[in-house]
Design a protein around this motif. Structure first.
Motif, short mmCIF file in Angstrom:
data_model
loop_
_atom_site.label_atom_id
_atom_site.label_comp_id
_atom_site.label_asym_id
_atom_site.label_seq_id
_atom_site.Cartn_x
_atom_site.Cartn_y
_atom_site.Cartn_z
N MET A 137 69.51 46.68 -13.25
CA MET A 137 68.14 46.87 -13.74
C MET A 137 67.49 45.50 -13.94
SD MET A 137 66.85 48.85 -17.17
CE MET A 137 67.50 50.42 -16.58
N SER A 138 66.29 45.33 -13.44
CA SER A 138 65.60 44.05 -13.51
C SER A 138 65.03 43.82 -14.92
CB SER A 138 64.47 44.01 -12.49
OG SER A 138 63.48 44.96 -12.83
N THR A 139 64.66 42.56 -15.17
CA THR A 139 64.06 42.21 -16.47
C THR A 139 62.76 42.95 -16.69
OG1 THR A 139 65.05 40.02 -16.31
CG2 THR A 139 63.29 40.30 -17.92
N ALA A 140 61.97 43.10 -15.63
CA ALA A 140 60.68 43.81 -15.75
C ALA A 140 60.89 45.26 -16.12
CB ALA A 140 59.92 43.72 -14.43
N GLN A 141 61.95 45.91 -15.55
CA GLN A 141 62.23 47.29 -15.89
C GLN A 141 62.67 47.44 -17.34
OE1 GLN A 141 65.11 48.00 -12.77
NE2 GLN A 141 63.71 49.41 -11.74
N ILE A 142 63.48 46.46 -17.82
CA ILE A 142 63.92 46.51 -19.22
C ILE A 142 62.73 46.39 -20.15
CG2 ILE A 142 65.23 45.27 -21.00
CD1 ILE A 142 67.22 44.51 -18.82
N LYS A 143 61.80 45.47 -19.83
CA LYS A 143 60.62 45.29 -20.67
C LYS A 143 59.77 46.56 -20.68
CE LYS A 143 60.22 40.27 -20.36
NZ LYS A 143 59.41 39.13 -19.91
N ARG A 144 59.63 47.19 -19.51
CA ARG A 144 58.84 48.41 -19.46
C ARG A 144 59.48 49.51 -20.31
NH1 ARG A 144 58.02 47.18 -13.94
NH2 ARG A 144 59.71 48.57 -13.36
N THR A 145 60.81 49.58 -20.26
CA THR A 145 61.51 50.58 -21.06
C THR A 145 61.31 50.34 -22.55
OG1 THR A 145 63.21 50.79 -19.35
CG2 THR A 145 63.76 51.62 -21.55
N ASP A 146 61.42 49.07 -22.98
CA ASP A 146 61.23 48.73 -24.38
C ASP A 146 59.81 49.08 -24.84
OD1 ASP A 146 63.30 45.72 -24.27
OD2 ASP A 146 63.82 47.84 -24.50
N TRP A 147 58.82 48.71 -24.02
CA TRP A 147 57.43 48.99 -24.40
C TRP A 147 57.14 50.49 -24.40
CZ3 TRP A 147 54.22 46.17 -26.94
CH2 TRP A 147 54.30 44.78 -26.87
N SER A 148 57.75 51.22 -23.50
CA SER A 148 57.51 52.66 -23.48
C SER A 148 58.08 53.32 -24.73
CB SER A 148 58.13 53.29 -22.23
OG SER A 148 59.55 53.14 -22.25
N GLY A 149 59.23 52.82 -25.23
CA GLY A 149 59.77 53.34 -26.47
C GLY A 149 58.86 53.02 -27.65
N PHE A 150 58.30 51.83 -27.65
CA PHE A 150 57.40 51.43 -28.73
C PHE A 150 56.16 52.31 -28.75
CE2 PHE A 150 53.76 48.88 -30.12
CZ PHE A 150 54.14 48.61 -31.42
N LEU A 151 55.68 52.70 -27.57
CA LEU A 151 54.48 53.53 -27.51
C LEU A 151 54.69 54.89 -28.15
CD1 LEU A 151 53.18 52.70 -23.91
CD2 LEU A 151 52.20 51.97 -26.09
N PHE A 152 55.91 55.40 -28.12
CA PHE A 152 56.20 56.69 -28.74
C PHE A 152 56.03 56.63 -30.26
CE2 PHE A 152 58.44 57.68 -24.74
CZ PHE A 152 57.89 58.93 -24.50
N ILE A 153 56.40 55.50 -30.88
CA ILE A 153 56.31 55.39 -32.33
C ILE A 153 55.00 54.74 -32.79
CG2 ILE A 153 58.80 55.25 -32.55
CD1 ILE A 153 58.47 52.26 -33.12
N LEU A 154 54.19 54.28 -31.84
CA LEU A 154 52.94 53.61 -32.20
C LEU A 154 52.02 54.48 -33.04
CD1 LEU A 154 51.17 51.11 -32.03
CD2 LEU A 154 50.26 51.99 -29.85
N PRO A 155 51.77 55.76 -32.70
CA PRO A 155 50.88 56.57 -33.56
C PRO A 155 51.38 56.66 -34.99
CG PRO A 155 51.23 57.65 -31.45
CD PRO A 155 52.19 56.50 -31.50
N TYR A 156 52.70 56.84 -35.16
CA TYR A 156 53.24 56.90 -36.52
C TYR A 156 53.05 55.57 -37.25
CZ TYR A 156 56.65 56.71 -40.28
OH TYR A 156 57.24 56.52 -41.49
N LEU A 157 53.32 54.45 -36.55
CA LEU A 157 53.17 53.14 -37.17
C LEU A 157 51.73 52.89 -37.61
CD1 LEU A 157 55.40 50.81 -34.94
CD2 LEU A 157 55.80 51.52 -37.30
#
Length: 293
Positions: A1-21
């Motif tokens: 898995m490339s660095t760009a894919q890892i970053k996208r995965t991390d940001w996508s997880g953050f977006l799920f909790i963003l409304p709650y935050l």
């Protein structure tokens, strides 16, 4: 898995909790720090405040009425929380059966929880009417002198506690029922084969299995009952002689009747600290007991 894919995965997880935050920060974190800032100011509802340091806190600890409300609130918590835990557990044990009657009884006991504070206080004010209420009639039948529950300094807060227990009992009961249904029946069958009676099964299987639920119910009720307001306001107006006045009622009077926002904010921070200390102390003590079990 490339660095760009890892970053996208991390940001996508953050977006799920963003409304709650966003909601958490907007509704809890910002008001908390804003309240702390207000507690160090002399402020009202009509203009900017003036920084006064710990003056608001000093005034509160020299205020006999505030100190009385702190004592009243602790007394109310002691009156309600143990009873809610014990009776809630008792009802759950009695109704932990898959039968139509038990399901109906669960609904009946839980039904009071969905009522508004206005309806609850109206019901109990009628029950506690000095001469013609239900309690007065019961006392008369036994030949006792009726008690003016809501106007007697020794009974006013106890009366509010009784109404609160009736109102709040449904939630602890249902939490305990849910926890009881998670205990494997194999444990009871094995204990029965080994000759354990019902009391031994309760002490060595049921109680240890319910430990986390007991802690949860206790902390929830501590947090809720420290915030006593509506019942006392509608049943006794904090009287007589402030014997049923709570900290939240003091905050309401200071902030919205006397427009002393600084004192109200300081009292709010003290209430927050008391709830935090009480809840954490309960958690630490019960956790140590749980480790010993």
């Amino acid at each position: 898995m490339s660095t760009a894919q890892i970053k996208r995965t991390d940001w996508s997880g953050f977006l799920f909790i963003l409304p709650y935050l966003v909601i958490f920060i907007t509704m809890i974190v910002i008001p908390l720090f804003w309240g702390i800032n207000l507690s160090f100011q002399k402020a009202d509802l009509f203009g900017p405040g003036e920084f006064v340091g710990f003056e608001n806190y000093a005034r509160l600890f020299n205020n006999k009425i505030f100190l009385q409300t702190v004592g009243n609130t602790f007394y109310f918590v002691l009156l309600t929380v143990p009873v809610l835990v014990v009776i809630g557990l008792g009802l759950a044990l009695a109704l932990n059966k898959e039968a139509p009657l038990q399901n109906v009884l669960r609904g009946i006991f839980f039904s009071s929880t969905i009522l508004s504070v206005t309806v609850v206080t109206l019901i109990w004010r009628i029950i506690f009417i000095p001469n013609d209420g239900l309690m007065a009639n019961i006392f008369t039948q036994f030949g006792w002198e009726p008690i003016a529950f809501l106007s007697d300094p020794d009974w006013s807060l106890i009366s509010v506690a009784i109404a609160t227990i009736w109102w709040c009992l449904g939630l602890p009961m249902m939490l305990f029922v849910a926890a009881l249904q998670q205990i494997p029946k194999d444990l009871y069958e094995a204990a029965s084969i080994d000759g354990a009676n019902k009391m031994q099964s309760f002490l060595f299987i049921t109680l240890p299995s319910l430990y986390k639920t007991i802690v949860l119910v206790t902390i929830i009720q501590i947090v809720m009952q420290f915030q006593l307001f509506g019942q006392a306001l509608l049943m006794t107006q904090g009287g007589p002689n402030n014997t049923s006045r709570s900290i939240v009622m003091f905050i309401y009077d200071a902030g919205f009747r006397r427009w002393d926002i600084g004192s109200a904010a300081a009292a709010s921070q003290i209430l927050f600290l008391l709830i935090l200390i009480a809840a954490m102390a309960q958690f630490i003590v019960t956790r140590k007991k749980g480790e010993q079990i």
